[in-house]
Design a protein around this motif. Structure first.
Motif, PDB file in Angstrom:
ATOM      1  N   SER A  97      32.198  43.841  39.212  1.00 45.55           N
ATOM      2  CA  SER A  97      31.763  42.550  39.747  1.00 45.55           C
ATOM      3  C   SER A  97      32.932  41.804  40.388  1.00 45.55           C
ATOM      4  O   SER A  97      32.780  41.206  41.470  1.00 45.55           O
ATOM      5  CB  SER A  97      31.165  41.684  38.625  1.00 45.55           C
ATOM      6  N   GLU A 114      33.363  40.538  44.295  1.00 45.37           N
ATOM      7  CA  GLU A 114      33.692  39.153  44.652  1.00 45.37           C
ATOM      8  C   GLU A 114      34.882  39.122  45.602  1.00 45.37           C
ATOM      9  O   GLU A 114      34.884  38.381  46.613  1.00 45.37           O
ATOM     10  CB  GLU A 114      34.015  38.358  43.390  1.00 45.37           C
ATOM     11  N   SER A 119      27.409  39.263  43.692  1.00 43.37           N
ATOM     12  CA  SER A 119      28.173  38.516  44.700  1.00 43.37           C
ATOM     13  C   SER A 119      27.915  39.064  46.108  1.00 43.37           C
ATOM     14  O   SER A 119      27.935  38.304  47.086  1.00 43.37           O
ATOM     15  CB  SER A 119      29.673  38.556  44.380  1.00 43.37           C
TER      16      SER A 119
END
Length: 587
Positions: A454, A458, A493
């Motif tokens: 993750s 991002e 994201s």
């Protein structure tokens, strides 16, 4: 799919006479030359050779009942003369005693990859012929295919064992074809006795054509053998795996022995010098893939599992495996831009694959970050795609990621590679990635893996924003091994930034999973390799063109994993005739 007289067959681009700017032809001939198993040539080989010389522009000959190497060499020289002196080479089978199989091929147009005999087709009877198989690659286009010559058991009319053994031979040929991934052309004397009036044949015929093989049936049927007791066809051209190269059209013709003309009369005579069989010619016509759909490119991802490093429980990839990998990437999949993962860029295997791909026009940018020699590599076909100068870069998203309380820490991560390209009127960024794996060896938990992945996403979004701002081009393709399924929280994201994986929109015929080393193998639904785009920015995408390379069955999948990778490639198509460029305002 069953084929009638003019049914479309397969369309792989071999090499042969150019018909026009859009089409190419391949010409095949099969002929029983009438020797026998008692070391005697019943027909006159010099006469047969002279008859061969009249049959012009044949690329591939599949001969049955060839007495020995000396006789086979006469036939090779005749094939060469019939083709205007082009170089023909001989493959002579080792089984069948003095009743052997032979392949003659135009070496200026076809490259021999490998050859072998299917000994199991002998069904335990040493005097029978094992199927003679050759794998070829077209020198002009690189497309590969299998060519197989058969002479199945005739036996005694009254022998139930002989009939049963020929039925077993057909079953074994179907089993072999089912385990192959390449298109197949099968020729020879099958002794099926297909009646010309009823089109009914021996059970062994129906076994074959109800399985993997399809008969390329002549429009005008006449006898191929002179036996007065039968009004039947013994000599055939079949195809199999036609779905591996869709779009072929083909026809076959039963020919006269002494001329290059189609046979019209039902019966024909035999004597001590002529063969008691007529030859059968097949001509396949197909479109040139370089002229088909010229306004698109394919952008894809291919994790070539541990290329150049040791793979547990599997052999080192051979030269021919690496050559076939290059052929798949450049020809079969036609990937103009491809992101590779797990490449040991210092290995001899990568040097070989790189050299093979370079011959197709590819150039490369190699990543520099990995603690296990599993680098990301960006490759593109320079003939089709142009790199924007000074655009290549590794995106600084960090090779080590740690959560705030230090309970999750992973290092040795791979930085994404980015480059800006133009194909036709379409300009775009490619960001090639290999995100944190699902293995917990370095992280200790799947929770930590998800956190790292993750965080990588991002930071990729932040870098994409920078690339867009600096270049003014909002067309950004995120391509690679993302190590998780569609919709996983790792990609939240990306979704928030407007990115959607095109693997959610698969083309008909696509597989469902890209990681195949699991219990489902060819039926895997583990789709972890993706191409993400933003629809509102990249309208050049061909809708529902996401494609995951399919494998035919478990046997093919197991062989693929052994020889190539535990991933299959994925790709998406984009139009190049228009650029929906959105310029970012400096305000």
């Amino acid at each position: 799919m069953k084929f009638g007289l003019f049914s479309p067959l397969l369309s792989f681009t071999l090499v042969a006479a150019r018909v026009d700017a859009q089409e190419t032809q391949l010409r095949v001939m099969t002929w029983n030359m009438q020797s026998n198993m008692n070391n005697a040539q019943e027909a006159d080989p010099d006469l047969l050779a002279s008859q061969m010389r009249r049959k012009k522009n044949i690329d591939l000959w599949g001969l049955t009942e060839v007495q020995n190497k000396d006789v086979a060499e006469k036939f090779r020289a005749a094939a060469e003369a019939a083709a205007g002196g082009q170089d023909f080479q001989l493959i002579l089978g080792k089984t069948g005693r003095s009743d052997r199989l032979a392949i003659l091929f135009n070496a200026e147009r076809l490259k021999l990859i490998k050859k072998y005999e299917l000994r199991r087709i002998q069904v335990g009877r040493n005097g029978l012929r094992g199927a003679l198989v050759a794998q070829f690659r077209g020198r002009e286009t690189g497309q590969e295919f299998l060519f197989v010559v058969n002479h199945l058991l005739r036996g005694k009319k009254s022998s139930s064992k002989d009939r049963a053994d020929r039925l077993t031979q057909s079953k074994l040929l179907n089993e072999w074809a089912a385990g192959e991934s390449l298109p197949i052309i099968a020729v020879g004397d099958y002794n099926f006795d297909v009646n010309i009036d009823t089109l009914s044949g021996a059970p062994s015929y129906h076994e074959l054509v109800n399985g993997e093989f399809r008969w390329v049936r002549p429009l005008h049927l006449v006898k191929t053998h002179d036996d007065d007791d039968y009004k039947s066809v013994l000599d055939f051209v079949f195809v199999a795996n036609e779905d591996r190269a869709p779009g072929w059209s083909g026809k076959s013709t039963i020919m006269n022995r002494g001329s290059d003309t189609p046979a019209q009369r039902m019966d024909f005579g035999d004597d001590a010098r002529n063969s008691d069989h007529r030859p059968v010619r097949a001509t396949f016509t197909f479109a040139d893939p370089n002229s088909a759909d010229p306004g698109t490119i394919q952008v894809g991802s291919f994790n070539i599992e541990l290329l150049g490093s040791k793979r547990k429980g599997r052999p080192k990839r051979k030269q021919e495996d690496l050559e076939e990998l290059a052929n798949r990437i450049a020809v079969r999949h036609d990937l103009e831009v491809v992101v590779f993962q797990e490449i040991n860029t210092q290995s001899s295997q990568w040097a070989t694959l790189k050299s093979e791909l370079s011959q197709y026009g590819y150039v490369f940018h190699e990543g520099t970050t990995s603690n296990r020699n599993q680098f990301v590599v960006l490759a593109w076909d320079e003939d089709e795609v142009k790199l924007t100068p000074d655009s290549l870069q590794e995106l600084p998203i960090g090779t080590e990621i740690t959560n705030p309380d230090g309970s999750c820490q992973v290092d040795g991560l791979r930085l994404p590679l980015a480059g800006h390209f133009t194909a036709g009127e379409f300009s775009f960024w490619v960001v090639g990635v290999h995100l944190k794996s699902r293995s917990t060896k370095s992280s200790g938990s799947q929770w930590c893996n998800t956190f790292v992945r993750s965080t990588q996403c991002e930071r990729i979004v932040e870098q994409v924003d920078r690339l867009v701002t600096e270049s003014g081009d909002r067309d950004v393709l995120l391509v690679g091994d993302f190590n998780h399924l569609l919709g996983h929280e790792s990609f939240d994201s990306l979704a928030a930034a407007g990115f959607t994986s095109q693997m959610a929109f698969l083309e008909e015929g696509s597989a469902r999973g890209s990681y195949i080393k699991n219990s489902k193998l060819h039926e895997s639904d583990d789709l972890i390799d993706h191409v993400f785009i933003r629809f509102h920015d990249t309208q050049e995408v061909v809708r529902r063109s996401g494609f995951v390379y399919p494998l035919k069955n478990r046997t093919v999948a197991e062989r693929y994993i052994r020889d190539f990778s535990d991933h299959v490639p994925v790709w998406v198509s984009f139009r190049t005739t228009k650029d929906d460029l959105v310029v970012v305002s400096e305000n």
